[in-house]
Scaffold this motif. Structure first.
Motif, PDB file in Angstrom:
ATOM      1  N   VAL A 184       0.845  -1.197   0.000  1.00 25.23           N
ATOM      2  CA  VAL A 184       0.000   0.000   0.000  1.00 25.23           C
ATOM      3  C   VAL A 184       0.878   1.244   0.000  1.00 25.23           C
ATOM      4  CG1 VAL A 184      -1.701   1.301   1.337  1.00 25.23           C
ATOM      5  CG2 VAL A 184      -1.858  -1.183   1.207  1.00 25.23           C
ATOM      6  N   ASP A 185       0.471   2.274  -0.748  1.00 23.11           N
ATOM      7  CA  ASP A 185       1.178   3.551  -0.716  1.00 23.11           C
ATOM      8  C   ASP A 185       0.757   4.276   0.561  1.00 23.11           C
ATOM      9  OD1 ASP A 185       2.285   6.053  -1.061  1.00 23.11           O
ATOM     10  OD2 ASP A 185       1.844   6.144  -3.209  1.00 23.11           O
ATOM     11  N   MET A 186       1.495   4.054   1.633  1.00 21.55           N
ATOM     12  CA  MET A 186       1.097   4.558   2.935  1.00 21.55           C
ATOM     13  C   MET A 186       1.181   6.077   3.024  1.00 21.55           C
ATOM     14  SD  MET A 186       2.755   1.668   5.461  1.00 21.55           S
ATOM     15  CE  MET A 186       1.845   2.280   6.878  1.00 21.55           C
ATOM     16  N   LEU A 194       3.500   9.977   9.986  1.00 24.95           N
ATOM     17  CA  LEU A 194       4.476   9.000  10.469  1.00 24.95           C
ATOM     18  C   LEU A 194       5.781   9.027   9.678  1.00 24.95           C
ATOM     19  CD1 LEU A 194       2.137   5.909  11.047  1.00 24.95           C
ATOM     20  CD2 LEU A 194       2.898   7.612  12.716  1.00 24.95           C
ATOM     21  N   GLY A 195       5.905   9.942   8.735  1.00 21.33           N
ATOM     22  CA  GLY A 195       7.100  10.028   7.903  1.00 21.33           C
ATOM     23  C   GLY A 195       6.732  10.359   6.476  1.00 21.33           C
ATOM     24  N   ASP A 196       7.700  10.887   5.719  1.00 23.81           N
ATOM     25  CA  ASP A 196       7.406  11.326   4.360  1.00 23.81           C
ATOM     26  C   ASP A 196       7.763  10.295   3.298  1.00 23.81           C
ATOM     27  OD1 ASP A 196      10.111  11.470   4.599  1.00 23.81           O
ATOM     28  OD2 ASP A 196      10.297  13.607   4.164  1.00 23.81           O
ATOM     29  N   THR A 197       8.191   9.077   3.704  1.00 23.95           N
ATOM     30  CA  THR A 197       8.447   8.002   2.753  1.00 23.95           C
ATOM     31  C   THR A 197       7.808   6.709   3.259  1.00 23.95           C
ATOM     32  OG1 THR A 197      10.525   7.237   3.759  1.00 23.95           O
ATOM     33  CG2 THR A 197      10.684   9.031   2.141  1.00 23.95           C
ATOM     34  N   GLN A 198       7.659   5.776   2.341  1.00 19.51           N
ATOM     35  CA  GLN A 198       7.081   4.474   2.670  1.00 19.51           C
ATOM     36  C   GLN A 198       7.903   3.762   3.744  1.00 19.51           C
ATOM     37  OE1 GLN A 198       4.276   3.313   1.278  1.00 19.51           O
ATOM     38  NE2 GLN A 198       4.311   1.079   1.314  1.00 19.51           N
ATOM     39  N   GLN A 201       7.491   5.168   7.353  1.00 17.07           N
ATOM     40  CA  GLN A 201       6.219   4.819   7.979  1.00 17.07           C
ATOM     41  C   GLN A 201       6.184   3.350   8.390  1.00 17.07           C
ATOM     42  OE1 GLN A 201       2.586   6.231   6.427  1.00 17.07           O
ATOM     43  NE2 GLN A 201       3.341   8.264   5.914  1.00 17.07           N
ATOM     44  N   LEU A 202       6.764   2.486   7.556  1.00 18.13           N
ATOM     45  CA  LEU A 202       6.768   1.058   7.891  1.00 18.13           C
ATOM     46  C   LEU A 202       7.633   0.767   9.114  1.00 18.13           C
ATOM     47  CD1 LEU A 202       6.877  -0.624   4.376  1.00 18.13           C
ATOM     48  CD2 LEU A 202       5.049  -0.785   6.063  1.00 18.13           C
ATOM     49  N   THR A 203       8.746   1.466   9.266  1.00 13.05           N
ATOM     50  CA  THR A 203       9.576   1.242  10.454  1.00 13.05           C
ATOM     51  C   THR A 203       8.845   1.676  11.726  1.00 13.05           C
ATOM     52  OG1 THR A 203      10.675   3.387  10.099  1.00 13.05           O
ATOM     53  CG2 THR A 203      11.768   1.417   9.233  1.00 13.05           C
ATOM     54  N   ALA A 301       8.763   2.287  -4.833  1.00 11.82           N
ATOM     55  CA  ALA A 301       8.120   1.621  -5.968  1.00 11.82           C
ATOM     56  C   ALA A 301       8.553   0.163  -6.072  1.00 11.82           C
ATOM     57  CB  ALA A 301       8.457   2.367  -7.260  1.00 11.82           C
ATOM     58  N   ILE A 302       9.866  -0.085  -5.958  1.00 10.37           N
ATOM     59  CA  ILE A 302      10.365  -1.469  -6.015  1.00 10.37           C
ATOM     60  C   ILE A 302       9.804  -2.283  -4.851  1.00 10.37           C
ATOM     61  CG2 ILE A 302      12.426  -2.900  -5.779  1.00 10.37           C
ATOM     62  CD1 ILE A 302      13.969  -0.809  -7.332  1.00 10.37           C
ATOM     63  N   GLY A 303       9.784  -1.669  -3.672  1.00  9.08           N
ATOM     64  CA  GLY A 303       9.250  -2.366  -2.503  1.00  9.08           C
ATOM     65  C   GLY A 303       7.778  -2.685  -2.639  1.00  9.08           C
TER      66      GLY A 303
END
Length: 538
Positions: A184-186, A194-198, A201-203, A301-303
């Motif tokens: 998902v594009d969080m 929670l952060g400006d990148t995927q 936010q996941l961490t 994108a790769i992730g």
């Protein structure tokens, strides 16, 4: 002889609830591993590392497993904490993991506080990221080691296969949630709170997951307290290390065979676990969309593309973890019949006359299915075919996360299954615990929400699971060495997908380096099938 106080207990009114609470920590562990395995490789490539250097960073996983799990297991086995032998280390480990995940996600921001120049900050950013990865892996291995031993300590021998199956089910949920979150594009969905990148936010989400899941299991389980450990066979400053090596070189034959089967299996599972999401993402950009404009967040994108495939893989893994145990015969000749949910009892009754395979046969089939799928990896020239191969590994993954732990748990329990005297609230001496009644016997359940249980567990479950992990981590060193050579030959320099140089493009005539590593790993898994088959005759 060891002196103990109390007996193991797990909260919950029913079998299902108690099993879920006992293995709930596995959700947070696998969610965190999933985020790390999906994003760390492209994240390090995005920081400027080459693929060969990235593979050297991944030595953190096997190194931490080689050192931490047996060491923590041996130390925990002799811990006299009033909170138990496993739970204190699980709590401390999860706190370290949570803190370091935040630092890892915001590495650039942390370094930016001290160094404002972007070019100057590159090397310190890479160093901090690599160090944080090592700390995360070391702490995760500590939590994992203690959680496996906690399950073995809390269940009698005839329930070990069921307990391992439930741990596999919780693991499948963690994987599914992890890869679903990655797909998902969080940032678009939740904004930049929670952060400006995927990855940031996941961490953050992973740090919350590991804390919650560990807290739930530690709250629900009460351990026996080791009042005084038995006299140590190896004294002195390095007594624990000598004890580990003494046990390692004097393993019972069946435990040693299980360890060797894991060794060869992980020759294949290592590249799959660490590189497969990146491989799927690279396959898409190299073959399906070679001329597409690079997105601003190529790492994300790769992730996301890799995670999309792994959502399907995790769904298959999830279904396999829940359904397969119902169709596998227990290798123990115990008068125990698994009680399936009422909703599917009728369906299972139709298959009651079919001869079920035992756990060892199921493990062999899992080896062969995985090896067959990954041997085709170099032929994948489309995102769909790469996804198909990944999804075929869902069932073998469910088996691999269940079978070896169950088999080892049963063997460890056999080593300490002598009778004992049990007295509530009174210190007792024992060498093992009676298995005549256990956690899951519905016929004699009380209405109490906090049920005491007895188990037949060896006092050394921690060290045996630590040694099993040595056999899992050693092939990862082999895999790291192989992948470093393969990457240096086939894809030297920075990854084309993450390079800022427009002239640095992928040559479709060259084989994908990760696919070659997956193929080499598959050959090792064929050997694992042969070794596991020999275990059947022991």
């Amino acid at each position: 002889m060891a002196t103990w106080s109390g007996q193991p207990a797990v909260k919950g009114r029913s079998e299902t609830v108690r099993m879920i609470l006992l293995s709930f920590v596995t959700i947070g562990l696998t969610f965190t591993w999933g985020v790390e395995m999906t994003y760390i490789t492209p994240y390090l490539l995005n920081l400027g590392l080459t693929k060969s250097n990235t593979s050297l960073v991944w030595i953190a996983g096997p190194l931490s497993g080689l050192i931490v799990q047996p060491l923590v297991g041996a130390i925990a086995d002799r811990s006299t904490s009033r909170w138990g032998r496993r739970r204190p280390l699980m709590v401390v480990g999860s706190l370290i993991v949570s803190t370091c995940l935040i630092v890892l996600g915001f590495t650039r921001n942390v370094v930016g506080i001290l160094i404002s120049d972007d070019e100057t900050a590159k090397r310190p950013t890479i160093v901090l990221a690599v160090l944080t990865i090592y700390v995360v892996d070391f702490a995760l291995n500590a939590v994992m080691s203690c959680s496996k031993s906690l399950l073995v300590d809390s269940l009698p021998v005839e329930k070990q296969q069921i307990g391992a199956a439930w741990a596999s089910r919780m693991s499948s949920i963690g994987h599914l949630l992890g890869y679903a979150a990655g797909a998902v594009d969080m940032v678009q969905l939740f904004g930049t709170t929670l952060g400006d990148t995927q990855f940031k936010q996941l961490t953050v989400v992973a740090s919350i997951f590991i804390l919650i899941s560990t807290t739930v299991t530690c709250w629900a389980v009460t351990e026996r307290v080791l009042v005084s450990p038995p006299p140590a066979k190896h004294q002195g400053r390095f007594g624990v290390v000598r004890h580990i090596f003494s046990t390692l070189f004097n393993l019972p034959p069946r435990i040693q065979a299980i360890c060797w089967a894991q060794f060869w299996a992980w020759i294949g599972w290592f590249p799959f676990s660490f590189y497969s999401t990146t491989w799927v993402g690279e396959t898409y950009f190299r073959y399906d969309a070679p001329d597409a404009k690079k997105p601003d967040d190529m790492l994300g994108a790769i992730g996301r593309i890799g995670s999309t495939s792994f959502v399907i893989y995790s769904t298959i893994n999830f279904l396999g973890a829940w359904i397969l145990p119902l169709f596998v015969r227990s290798p123990e000749d115990q008068p125990f019949t698994h009680r399936p949910p009422h909703a599917i009892q009728g369906l299972l009754a139709r298959f009651s006359q079919i001869k079920k395979p035992d756990l060892l046969t199921t493990w062999i089939l899992g080896h062969l299915m995985f090896a067959g799928a990954m041997s085709l990896a170099p032929l994948a020239t489309s995102f769909r075919f790469a996804t198909l191969l990944v999804c075929l590994c869902g069932i073998p993954s469910a088996i691999a996360s269940w079978a070896p732990s169950a088999l080892l748990g049963m063997e460890v329990n056999k080593l300490g299954s002598t009778p004992h005297r049990q007295s509530s609230g009174v210190e007792v001496e024992l060498s093992g615990l009676d298995a005549s009644h256990g956690l899951l016997e519905d016929e004699h359940e009380s209405d109490s929400e906090y049920l005491e249980i007895s188990s037949s567990t060896s006092e050394l479950s921690g060290i045996y699971f630590g040694i099993l992990n040595i056999y899992i981590t050693l092939p990862q060193f082999v895999g790291t060495f192989i992948s470093t050579i393969v990457f240096a030959i086939l894809e030297p320099g920075r990854s084309p997908e993450l390079s800022d140089d427009p002239k640095h493009k992928w040559d479709p005539k060259r084989p994908n380096a990760i696919a070659v590593c997956l193929f080499i790993g598959a050959m090792g898994t064929f050997v694992a099938a042969y070794v596991t088959r020999k275990l059947q005759r022991m």
